[in-house]
Enzyme design. Sequence first.
Site, short mmCIF file in Angstrom:
data_model
loop_
_atom_site.label_atom_id
_atom_site.label_comp_id
_atom_site.label_asym_id
_atom_site.label_seq_id
_atom_site.Cartn_x
_atom_site.Cartn_y
_atom_site.Cartn_z
CB SER A 224 40.62 37.75 43.77
OG SER A 224 41.87 37.27 44.16
CG ASP A 336 45.75 43.86 45.17
OD1 ASP A 336 46.31 43.06 45.95
OD2 ASP A 336 44.82 43.53 44.41
CG HIS A 367 43.29 41.18 46.86
ND1 HIS A 367 43.64 41.21 45.54
CD2 HIS A 367 42.65 40.00 47.05
CE1 HIS A 367 43.24 40.09 44.95
NE2 HIS A 367 42.63 39.35 45.85
#
EC number: 3.4.14.11
Length: 597
Positions: A224, A336, A367
């Site tokens: 991320s 995602d 994600h």
Amino acid sequence: MGKKKIATLSAILSLSITSGVSSTTAYADNKETNYINENDVKLNGKVSEALQSNMKIELENGMTKPIYSLDEAIIENLFVETEVDSDRDGKKDRVSVKVMRPKTDSNVKVPVIYEMSPYRAGLKDVPVYNVDEELYAYEGKPYGAVNLGSYGNYYVPRGYAVILGESIGTGKSEGCPTTGDEQEILGTKSVIDWVNGRAKAYKENGEEVKADWSTGNVGMTGVSYNGTLPNAVATTGVEGLKTIIPIAAISSWYDYYRANGAVIAPGGYQGEDTDNMAEAVLTRENPEVCGQVIKELTAGQDRKTGNYNDFWDKRNYVKDAKNVKASVFVVHGLNDWNVKTKQFAQWWEALGENNVPRKMWLHQGGHGGTSTNDWQRTQNKWFDYWLYGIENGIMNEPMVDVQRENKTWDKMKNWPDPSAVPSKVRMYLSNKAVNLPLSMGSVNKMFSFVDDAKMKSNQLVANPELEVANRLVYTMPVLQKDTRISGTPKISITGNIDRSVSNLTALLVDYGGAKPEIVTRGWMDPQNVKSIENSTAIQPGKDYTFTWDMQPDDYVFKAGHQIGVVLMASDYDYTIRPKAGTKLTVKLSEVTLPIVK
């Protein structure tokens, strides 16, 4: 726009990585065998002979194996001096890092696996934007002392140092968070400079510390935001950064918070933007010193128009892919909806255009990373190849692995699948689902729908055979065989709007299973009909042609199913949610699907 505390950022982007054989020893000792002369160790030339003579590792199946004691690991908490002054106090910011490395002989040097993060000191609950409002119409925590964490526990015994850093403005680091701009990039880069002797680091008591234990070879990784920073730093071309593994990472911040001029939320975080992201990670002492920086983020992001501007250009790493010298191993989830799939697709394409050594895994998760497909072994081999110079065959494997819907993995030469062909389908318009020919046809009808932002997408894709005032549905004939798309679907419609402003949303839907499945989606602000850089005043009732992309995907529609397209205006989970009532009339609609032949 005013702020209203309708949600908190307690988990924004924050994720942690899921993560009888003969052996060969290669080590440096003046009285023993030199690394480069080991007959069983194949080298790839990525590490100089001088460095090879100062490394001690043991291999198993072409990978480093654990030979160093975790109990004896050396742990240092340091502050690295950067070249930026993001909090504008007249002093160069220092970033806090934890260095964990194996205890070795004095002449042994080790490479570095490095993760910078804004999350180590936690997140603050901050207000996000109220999205239930009218659209704008254009007029003219500190480190644990003994826990090495997942990276340290795995890689330190295998002969790597692991460095975990706190990005500017977070935790014990100085400075202010700037959500992906040059200051944040250079603050992260400084650690690589220190490892290579180009920057200074200090203990808390002011004593300078050198990284004389390091080979200077660095690999960055993270999930991320933690994976976004490697993308960003790689575009500086910094010497010593040999490889990055960005997982669920951003390549352009505009495409994280905007889409074709429309203000779009990351999945699950309606109302988030660059300013409240920075506020959430602003965990340093005396955070009030960053007040002006946050105000500048608010102004620069231009939430009113959603246009691409210099603010976003400075946070666009794709345009700087030409500067990347490190190899790149991309990992991303095809489902995602936080860091959406356009992020990996445009980055992958740019890397290829610039001949960057690369590899990619696309999994069926959301994600985050994946623990399937022997992930840890592959990551280990990748780092060994690029940081230790071990020829282990990792670069001889197919370049792309794609996980299918049944959880099996396909290996591909590239992505999108080179066999994918853009296939245009002109759709007869009807407010009911109809079987459509897969060829162009004349269209002499027009149909309308009315925006209602309170209607959620799962409601609007249901029962395609029924007339629903807030959508248009088109379905293609029942598929006679499995049909796969690989790439970016696009939508084009001609029609008009009865107001000067609206949202536009298109959903690609798989009909035929237990319930409709939204495969991908895309959004647009019709005022950006000419470009994402500039808004154009829309004349109510006047016909325009609007064209926009959906999020890239790799998906198989099963035989017996139908491919559907749903047109609507606002998208409850992603767009601004204005009052209901805007009427949109569509006269012609065309979808382009990247169908694998």
